[in-house]
Structure formats: C-alpha cells, structure tokens
Design a protein around this motif. Structure first.
Motif, short mmCIF file in Angstrom:
data_model
loop_
_atom_site.label_atom_id
_atom_site.label_comp_id
_atom_site.label_asym_id
_atom_site.label_seq_id
_atom_site.Cartn_x
_atom_site.Cartn_y
_atom_site.Cartn_z
N HIS A 1 0.82 -1.22 0.00
CA HIS A 1 0.00 0.00 0.00
C HIS A 1 0.86 1.26 0.00
O HIS A 1 0.43 2.32 -0.49
CB HIS A 1 -0.95 0.01 1.19
N TRP A 2 2.05 1.18 0.56
CA TRP A 2 2.94 2.34 0.60
C TRP A 2 3.26 2.85 -0.79
O TRP A 2 3.62 4.04 -0.96
CB TRP A 2 4.24 2.00 1.33
N THR A 3 3.14 1.99 -1.82
CA THR A 3 3.53 2.39 -3.17
C THR A 3 2.60 3.45 -3.75
O THR A 3 2.96 4.10 -4.73
CB THR A 3 3.57 1.18 -4.12
N ILE A 4 1.41 3.64 -3.16
CA ILE A 4 0.49 4.65 -3.70
C ILE A 4 1.13 6.03 -3.64
O ILE A 4 1.13 6.78 -4.62
CB ILE A 4 -0.85 4.62 -2.94
N GLY B 1 4.40 6.35 -2.13
CA GLY B 1 5.84 6.22 -1.91
C GLY B 1 6.64 5.67 -3.07
O GLY B 1 7.86 5.52 -2.95
N ALA B 2 6.00 5.36 -4.20
CA ALA B 2 6.73 4.86 -5.37
C ALA B 2 6.30 5.63 -6.60
O ALA B 2 5.23 6.25 -6.62
CB ALA B 2 6.49 3.37 -5.57
N VAL B 3 7.12 5.60 -7.64
CA VAL B 3 6.78 6.32 -8.87
C VAL B 3 5.45 5.80 -9.44
O VAL B 3 4.59 6.58 -9.85
CB VAL B 3 7.90 6.15 -9.91
N THR B 4 5.27 4.48 -9.42
CA THR B 4 4.04 3.85 -9.91
C THR B 4 3.54 2.91 -8.83
O THR B 4 4.29 2.08 -8.33
CB THR B 4 4.29 3.04 -11.19
N SER B 5 2.27 3.01 -8.46
CA SER B 5 1.74 2.15 -7.40
C SER B 5 1.59 0.71 -7.88
O SER B 5 1.49 0.45 -9.08
CB SER B 5 0.39 2.67 -6.91
N GLN B 6 1.54 -0.22 -6.93
CA GLN B 6 1.29 -1.63 -7.28
C GLN B 6 -0.06 -1.78 -7.98
O GLN B 6 -0.21 -2.66 -8.85
CB GLN B 6 1.34 -2.50 -6.04
N PHE B 7 -1.02 -0.95 -7.64
CA PHE B 7 -2.35 -1.06 -8.23
C PHE B 7 -2.33 -0.65 -9.71
O PHE B 7 -2.91 -1.33 -10.56
CB PHE B 7 -3.34 -0.20 -7.44
N GLU B 8 -1.66 0.43 -10.01
CA GLU B 8 -1.55 0.84 -11.41
C GLU B 8 -0.75 -0.19 -12.20
O GLU B 8 -1.11 -0.53 -13.33
CB GLU B 8 -0.89 2.22 -11.52
N ASN B 9 0.32 -0.70 -11.62
CA ASN B 9 1.13 -1.69 -12.36
C ASN B 9 0.38 -2.99 -12.57
O ASN B 9 0.60 -3.68 -13.58
CB ASN B 9 2.46 -1.93 -11.65
N HIS B 10 -0.50 -3.37 -11.64
CA HIS B 10 -1.32 -4.56 -11.86
C HIS B 10 -2.19 -4.38 -13.09
O HIS B 10 -2.29 -5.28 -13.94
CB HIS B 10 -2.19 -4.84 -10.64
N LEU B 11 -2.80 -3.21 -13.21
CA LEU B 11 -3.67 -2.94 -14.35
C LEU B 11 -2.86 -2.89 -15.65
O LEU B 11 -3.25 -3.45 -16.67
CB LEU B 11 -4.42 -1.63 -14.13
N ARG B 12 -1.73 -2.21 -15.61
CA ARG B 12 -0.87 -2.17 -16.79
C ARG B 12 -0.46 -3.58 -17.22
O ARG B 12 -0.46 -3.92 -18.41
CB ARG B 12 0.40 -1.35 -16.49
N ALA B 13 -0.13 -4.41 -16.21
CA ALA B 13 0.36 -5.76 -16.51
C ALA B 13 -0.70 -6.63 -17.16
O ALA B 13 -0.43 -7.32 -18.15
CB ALA B 13 0.86 -6.42 -15.22
N ILE B 14 -1.93 -6.63 -16.63
CA ILE B 14 -2.95 -7.52 -17.17
C ILE B 14 -3.48 -7.04 -18.51
O ILE B 14 -4.09 -7.82 -19.25
CB ILE B 14 -4.11 -7.73 -16.16
N LEU B 15 -3.23 -5.77 -18.84
CA LEU B 15 -3.66 -5.23 -20.13
C LEU B 15 -2.53 -5.26 -21.17
O LEU B 15 -2.75 -4.90 -22.32
CB LEU B 15 -4.17 -3.80 -19.96
N GLY B 16 -1.34 -5.67 -20.74
CA GLY B 16 -0.22 -5.71 -21.67
C GLY B 16 0.37 -4.35 -21.96
O GLY B 16 1.08 -4.17 -22.96
N TRP B 17 0.13 -3.38 -21.09
CA TRP B 17 0.71 -2.05 -21.25
C TRP B 17 2.11 -2.02 -20.64
O TRP B 17 2.45 -2.86 -19.80
CB TRP B 17 -0.17 -1.00 -20.56
#
Length: 365
Positions: free
Chosen positions: A266-269, A271-287
């Motif tokens: 949750h800290w990635t929201i 505390g990181a350039v890209t959150s785990q939540f955004e990267n999950h969506l990017r990953a499953i869409l092939g972005w």
C-alpha cells in the motif's frame, strides 16, 4: 475499457482509484452489496460461483482479475474464452498451502519443512519427522492468521487436531525468525517484469500492522527478486505477485505467496513512482509497466478494528489517510495511513509516533 474484478474489498477499491486516471472503467462481483469498491463503481451482487453473474462479468469486461485469492477456480475455469489474469494455475496454487510449499521446493526457493496431516496419526508422524514446535494449519482459506494453531509439545497435538479437523491440514516447522519481509513485483502479458524495493513487515496476531519500505538489505533484495522472478516465469504470470518471507540469520525462508495486489504494498500509492495497483492494471492489459523506484522512505500503518480520531490523523503533517468505508469490527482492516520521509531514521521515528496516535485516539467523525 472495463476491468472485471471478482471481489469488491479495499484492494478492488484501490484498483479502481488507480485505474480511473488511465481511462479505465470497472465492474465488480461480490457476495455483499455494501462493499468498499461498490462505493466507487458498479457491482454485481451474488455468489462468486454464480455462473450467470460470472458470464455477465466476462461479457462486459476486457479482462477479469480478482482482489483476493479465495475465489472459486472451478467457477472461473468455466468462463470459456474469457481473459483472466493472474493465471488460474497461480491462483489454485496459492489457495493450497501444501501446493504452495511444493512449488517453492520445485523452483529451488527455500521454504519451511512441512507435511500433509490428513489424520491424527499423520499429525503425530509429521511432528516426529519434522519436530516440535510446529504449526498446524488449514491448507485452504487461511489469511490474517486464521486457520492455524501453534503446537509446542506432543501433548498439544490432539487438541490442535480437534480444533482444526474437518478441513485438509498441513503441519510445518515453527521458524524462530528474526523478522518478516515481502517482495512485490509485476509481470505483463508481454513478459516485462518490474520489481519493487523490499518491504519489512510487522504483524500482531497474524494481521499486518506496519510496513517499512524500502528495507535496504541489498543481499536480501537480490535473493527475494530472484525467487519472485522464478515464480513469475514459471506461471507465465500477468499481474502483481507477492512473496512473503521469514528472515532467519540473514537467510530468506519463503512463507507464502499472494497472486494479487498486497497489503504490504500500500505504501507504493504515495511512496513509489508507480503504485502496485496501477502496475497490476498495466500488466494484465499488456501495457508498459511503470517505474517501481521508491520516492523516499515510507511507513504504512494499518487501521484495525476501530478507526482512530480522523482529526488527530489529519493533523499529522505529511500523512496520507485511506478510509475504506467499512464498519468497525474487531480485527477488521478499516483503512491505512502512510508517511514518506527523506531518511529511514526519520521514517522509523514518525512511524513510532504515529502508532501511538493511532492507539490512543478513538473515533470522532
């Protein structure tokens, strides 16, 4: 473009919050109508095994994902032609603690010694071969410390069996670990992999209370990343995956994996350039996956059972508050808060002070 999500808890809610700026829409399926995610997006209400509702979810979605791992693999397998990510093979493995341990062993990832305990006799045999103390656990449906009993003497074996019998069980060695860490990463449908800095986690009664990241132990980071890559590649994974480890004398011992976005990320929201939540969506869409670099030194504290005084929390400079919109209940995760500092020392001091604020201040709207 609509993302279908099986489960509409706080993880689903945060997926939607991450996806809306990307132009995505969401449709959830949950057994309850009043859920954290349903406050933000349309939600179908019914059982996770309801073929009609699952078919509707698939028809209206570009891809189906899930926000917790205890959903029906068999029901999802019947959705012929639907795109589902992460892969169901990973979901099925994560649902069974014994299969999870066997996977770690197969991939050369150090884990705890364990054995199936399908009878009281099996349990006695396992305790003799593996040794005491140990843990008796349900193989399925265990999370936040549920479904497990510590066994320290042979005289406790039968009582533990009586407490948990009726479900497939697993006996494993009790590891006297020094602390716990987790590693979170994503793999896209195109094979791109991105891994976040290591998290150090503190649990109380089996529930995560505090995460500090990044946890700068280069050797542990490298070892955790190697283990994570092995699992991601084994499943030809798509989405975010987490592996939790015990650290014992500078060595990682894999405890379990989660085929989804994870509480310790949750800290990635903030505390990181890209959150785990955004990267999950990017990953499953092939972005293309986003940058996983930390923006500072973050501390994330879960808000459990009762929400603290909102005024007290929001009065803390630089604090980010996430309220999941859930009703209070003992042991329930109602929200979390995060602070980001320029040094690890400043982060740890802020986290200690914030924990005292959370414990001392009760509800006020």
């Amino acid at each position: 473009m609509t993302i279908g999500v099986v489960g509409a808890g706080q993880l689903g809610r945060m997926l939607a919050l991450a996806g809306y700026p990307l132009g995505l829409d969401f449709l959830f399926l949950d057994k309850e109508a009043r859920t954290p995610a349903a406050q933000l997006a349309p939600s179908l209400t019914g059982e996770f095994t309801d073929a009609r509702l699952l078919a509707q979810l698939a028809e209206r979605s570009e891809v189906i994902t899930f926000d917790w791992e205890n959903v029906s693999v068999a029901a999802l397998e019947k959705l012929r032609g639907a795109r589902i990510a992460p892969p169901l093979a990973a979901l099925a493995t994560a649902q069974d603690r014994l299969e999870e341990k066997r996977l770690f062993e197969k991939l050369g990832i150090a884990t705890t010694r364990c054995a199936a305990a399908d009878s009281l006799e099996d349990l006695h045999d396992a305790a003799r071969s593996i040794g005491l103390p140990g843990m008796l656990k349900t193989r399925r449906m265990g999370y936040d410390g549920k479904g497990q009993v510590a066994i320290r003497t042979a005289g406790q074996l039968e009582a533990a069996w009586q407490q948990l019998q009726g479900a497939p069980l697993l006996y494993e060695e009790l590891v006297p670990f020094d602390y716990e860490v987790s590693v979170i990463g994503a793999r896209s449908t195109r094979g791109q992999i991105a891994i976040y800095p290591l998290n150090r986690n503190q649990h109380v009664d089996g529930i995560l209370r505090l995460t500090r990241a990044p946890w700068r132990e280069p050797r542990l980071q490298a070892a955790a990343a190697r283990a994570l890559r092995k699992v991601l590649q084994h499943f030809e994974y798509a989405g975010v995956l987490t592996i939790e480890f015990f650290v014992r004398r500078g060595r990682l011992i894999a405890n379990e994996m989660a085929p989804r976005v994870h509480n310790s990320g949750h800290w990635t929201i903030e505390g990181a350039v890209t959150s785990q939540f955004e990267n999950h969506l990017r990953a499953i869409l092939g972005w293309p996956l986003g940058d996983t670099r930390a923006l500072g030194h973050s501390a994330m504290l879960n808000l459990i059972g009762v929400m603290p005084d909102r005024h007290a929390l929001l009065g803390v400079p630089g604090l980010f508050l996430h309220d999941y919109g859930k009703s209070p209940r003992p042991g329930r995760k109602l929200g979390h808060c995060t602070v980001v500092e320029t040094t690890a020392l400043a982060r740890d001091k802020r986290a200690a002070k914030l924990a005292k604020v959370i414990e001392s201040r009760k509800i006020r709207s």
